[in-house]
Design a protein around this motif. Structure first.
Motif, short mmCIF file in Angstrom:
data_model
loop_
_atom_site.label_atom_id
_atom_site.label_comp_id
_atom_site.label_asym_id
_atom_site.label_seq_id
_atom_site.Cartn_x
_atom_site.Cartn_y
_atom_site.Cartn_z
N VAL A 103 57.59 69.04 49.28
CA VAL A 103 56.38 68.33 48.85
C VAL A 103 56.68 67.63 47.53
O VAL A 103 57.05 68.26 46.54
CB VAL A 103 55.18 69.29 48.68
CG1 VAL A 103 53.96 68.51 48.19
CG2 VAL A 103 54.87 69.99 49.99
N GLY A 104 56.52 66.30 47.54
CA GLY A 104 56.72 65.51 46.34
C GLY A 104 55.40 65.07 45.75
O GLY A 104 54.53 64.58 46.47
N THR A 122 48.48 73.80 43.21
CA THR A 122 47.77 73.86 44.49
C THR A 122 48.76 73.90 45.65
O THR A 122 48.54 74.62 46.64
CB THR A 122 46.83 72.65 44.62
OG1 THR A 122 45.91 72.63 43.53
CG2 THR A 122 46.06 72.69 45.93
N VAL A 123 49.84 73.14 45.54
CA VAL A 123 50.87 73.15 46.59
C VAL A 123 51.45 74.56 46.73
O VAL A 123 51.57 75.09 47.85
CB VAL A 123 51.99 72.14 46.28
CG1 VAL A 123 53.13 72.28 47.29
CG2 VAL A 123 51.46 70.72 46.27
N THR A 131 59.37 73.61 48.78
CA THR A 131 59.96 73.18 47.52
C THR A 131 59.08 72.09 46.93
O THR A 131 58.75 71.11 47.61
CB THR A 131 61.38 72.62 47.74
OG1 THR A 131 62.21 73.65 48.27
CG2 THR A 131 61.98 72.11 46.44
N VAL A 132 58.69 72.26 45.68
CA VAL A 132 57.82 71.31 45.00
C VAL A 132 58.63 70.49 44.01
O VAL A 132 59.28 71.05 43.13
CB VAL A 132 56.67 72.03 44.26
CG1 VAL A 132 55.77 71.01 43.55
CG2 VAL A 132 55.86 72.88 45.21
N VAL A 133 58.58 69.17 44.17
CA VAL A 133 59.32 68.27 43.29
C VAL A 133 58.37 67.23 42.73
O VAL A 133 57.53 66.70 43.44
CB VAL A 133 60.50 67.60 44.03
CG1 VAL A 133 60.04 66.83 45.24
CG2 VAL A 133 61.28 66.68 43.08
N LEU A 134 58.46 66.98 41.43
CA LEU A 134 57.66 65.94 40.79
C LEU A 134 58.56 64.77 40.44
O LEU A 134 59.70 64.96 39.99
CB LEU A 134 56.97 66.45 39.53
CG LEU A 134 55.50 66.87 39.72
CD1 LEU A 134 55.41 68.08 40.63
CD2 LEU A 134 54.82 67.12 38.38
N GLY A 135 58.05 63.55 40.65
CA GLY A 135 58.78 62.36 40.30
C GLY A 135 57.87 61.32 39.69
O GLY A 135 56.65 61.45 39.72
N ALA A 151 55.14 76.27 38.75
CA ALA A 151 54.90 75.80 40.11
C ALA A 151 55.82 74.64 40.49
O ALA A 151 55.91 74.30 41.67
CB ALA A 151 53.44 75.36 40.26
N VAL A 152 56.48 74.05 39.52
CA VAL A 152 57.38 72.93 39.79
C VAL A 152 58.80 73.47 39.96
O VAL A 152 59.36 74.07 39.03
CB VAL A 152 57.34 71.89 38.65
CG1 VAL A 152 58.36 70.78 38.90
CG2 VAL A 152 55.94 71.32 38.49
N ASP A 153 59.38 73.27 41.12
CA ASP A 153 60.74 73.73 41.38
C ASP A 153 61.77 72.75 40.83
O ASP A 153 62.79 73.17 40.25
CB ASP A 153 60.97 73.92 42.88
CG ASP A 153 60.06 74.97 43.47
OD1 ASP A 153 60.01 76.08 42.91
OD2 ASP A 153 59.41 74.69 44.49
#
Length: 539
Positions: A103-104, A122-123, A131-135, A151-153
């Motif tokens: 999930v991005g 929430t994810v 896997t949680v990824v922020l971009g 919460a951010v992997d």
């Protein structure tokens, strides 16, 4: 059920503009991931008209003197702080039903990063095994702050079209993700691994954005589709307030005209396109390239082109007669011209060239072709003299152009952000690093910045009167109460007459009570003296 879910979070602010929130970047990343065989969905939490008034965050309490009382006049700024988009509960249900392994979450702007982190939490609550990824710009510039959230992997720094498919492949194959371009992660010992920002190697070979995953009906204008296009990346200028200029990791890369046209053609098949925004900072800088682009647009749309805009602004020295004529034929309905400032000292601080002569030339050409213009100035920057910002407004007042007043905010990765950091000028929270929050309180105080915004609104109200053949009203005292049913323009005329009489900026609340705005008297006097000294031009 999909492999990859990409999320545009909801946002909280005083206002939002739907035509600026179309999830173009997510559509580009989705298309890139599809070429590797992954199924993708986009959860656009902004694709709804829903909004609700929420409590102003304590970190923004300093705005109460400026926005705390409603103003229903034409010169009003902001009042209600709102949550725009779907609720986190709704987002959570959609996340759970996706079943995605990756999930991005988009985190474009630092000021809204808290909402991206809330979505990340929430994810994790909805899909604990994913896997949680922020971009986006925020994780690219400040990855340490993002990775401090449990919460951010992972984060992706730079351009996700390059990194996201490689990350998904590494997760599926069980191979190391540490070599993925742009990756940022926490090692088991608590240290961070931060790769340099990823860059797409060949922009012209990118697949067309996955517009089929976008709620195109929501982003329609007047019953026709809207598109967003980036014809290149970065900018050849090195303005101090910008994080994507010539000195940034992004560099300056332009796509081939054929590539841009192919994208537009693909997105237009079977659709009625009525609006296209080119998000580039430098659309007209290469004259031959731009003329070829406009010729290609005519081939696609014929004699019925969509409305074209370049809302990030055009560089005035790049505007000549052939450019403006091609813009008019191609579908442009206005010139968005970047002035920055007319003050030479401030331009040196901004590291911007003096474009006043080119600005006037562009206005002349625009008037000849019937293209109205907006001229953008920046106010409230570090060490910026607010009196010279009034002079910038008066510079625009005497020309056939609307005034666009942009309040400075520190963009992470920019030279001015570092300057604010070193000088202790940064707001205490990321949420206050937005223009509506009047973030810098220094030589230009917050009161000054709010005053300049209101004077800009007043100037445009005056110009609108002139465009309708109406002169300035006679100076006159303002009554304590105005019937709230009075036509809005008549209310504005009454308040303008009061300002011309005594230099006081007033508003009117929903019950018709007239009140004084919190404003800088010296700036109002400077503006009023300027109005008296030389005639104002319409637009």
């Amino acid at each position: 059920m999909v492999d990859i879910l990409l999320i545009q979070p909801p946002m909280a602010d005083y206002y939002q503009t739907a035509k600026r929130t179309l999830p173009y970047g997510l559509a580009c990343m989705a298309a890139a991931a599809r070429t590797k065989g992954f199924s993708v969905a986009i959860l656009d939490a902004m694709a709804t008209r829903k909004s609700r008034i929420i409590t102003l965050p304590p970190a923004l309490d300093h705005l109460l003197p400026f926005y705390g009382r409603a103003d229903v006049s034409p010169m009003a700024l902001f009042h209600d702080f709102r949550h725009f988009g779907y609720s986190l509960e709704h987002v959570g249900r959609q996340i759970k039903s996706s079943g995605a392994f990756l999930v991005g979450v988009s985190s474009l702007f630092t000021a809204y990063s808290h909402m991206a982190l809330a979505v990340a939490r929430t994810v994790k609550a909805s899909l604990p095994g994913c896997t949680v990824v922020l971009g986006g710009h925020h994780p690219t510039a400040l990855p340490e702050a993002v990775l401090a959230e449990p919460a951010v992997d992972l984060v992706i720094r730079g351009e996700g079209e390059e990194a996201l498919p490689l990350l998904a492949e590494a997760i599926c194959s069980g191979t190391s993700i540490e070599d993925v371009p742009g990756i940022g992660l926490r090692r088991p010992d608590g240290t961070l691994l931060l790769r340099a920002p990823a860059r797409v190697r060949e922009l012209d070979r990118m697949p067309a954005p996955a517009y089929d995953l976008v709620n195109r009906k929501f982003y329609q204008r007047h019953g026709r589709d809207s598109l967003v296009v980036t014809a290149g990346r970065g900018c050849p200028l090195a303005c101090s307030y910008c994080s994507t200029g010539a000195t940034s990791w992004m560099g300056f890369r332009k796509r081939a005209v054929a590539s841009v046209l192919a994208e537009i053609r693909t997105a237009s098949v079977g659709r009625r396109v009525g609006f296209i925004d080119f998000e580039d900072e430098n659309l007209t800088m290469d004259r031959g390239w731009f003329l070829d682009l406009m010729a290609g647009m005519s081939e696609i749309f014929g004699d019925a082109p969509p409305e074209l805009r370049a809302m990030n602004g055009l560089f005035p020295p790049s505007i000549d007669e052939s450019i403006v004529q091609a813009m008019k034929i191609g579908g442009f309905t206005a010139l968005n011209l970047s002035l920055g400032s007319a003050d030479r000292d401030q331009l040196r601080r901004f590291r911007r060239p003096d474009v006043r002569k080119a600005f006037d030339r562009a206005l002349q050409l625009g008037c000849r072709e019937g293209l109205p213009a907006v001229g953008y100035i920046i106010v409230g920057a570090p060490d910026q003299d607010p009196l010279t910002s009034v002079d910038d407004l008066l510079f625009l007042a005497r020309r056939p152009v609307l005034a666009g007043v942009s309040v400075f905010y520190p963009a992470p990765g920019s030279r001015d952000y570092q300057r604010c950091l070193d000088s202790g000028l940064l707001p205490e929270t990321f949420g206050a690093m937005r223009a509506t929050a009047l973030p810098i309180d220094q030589r230009t105080s917050r009161t000054d910045s709010a005053t300049l915004l209101r004077l800009g609104r007043m100037l445009n109200f005056i110009k609108a009167r002139f465009a309708d053949g109406l002169p300035l009203p006679r100076p006159a005292a303002v009554p304590a109460h105005i019937d709230p049913a009075t036509d809005r323009r008549r209310v504005g005329t009454t308040l303008l007459a009061g300002f011309l009489d005594d230099g006081v900026i007033r508003g009117i609340d929903r019950e018709g009570r007239v009140y004084r705005h919190h404003a800088s008297a010296p700036l109002c006097r400077r503006f009023l003296d300027g109005l008296r000294a030389a005639p104002v031009s319409g637009f």
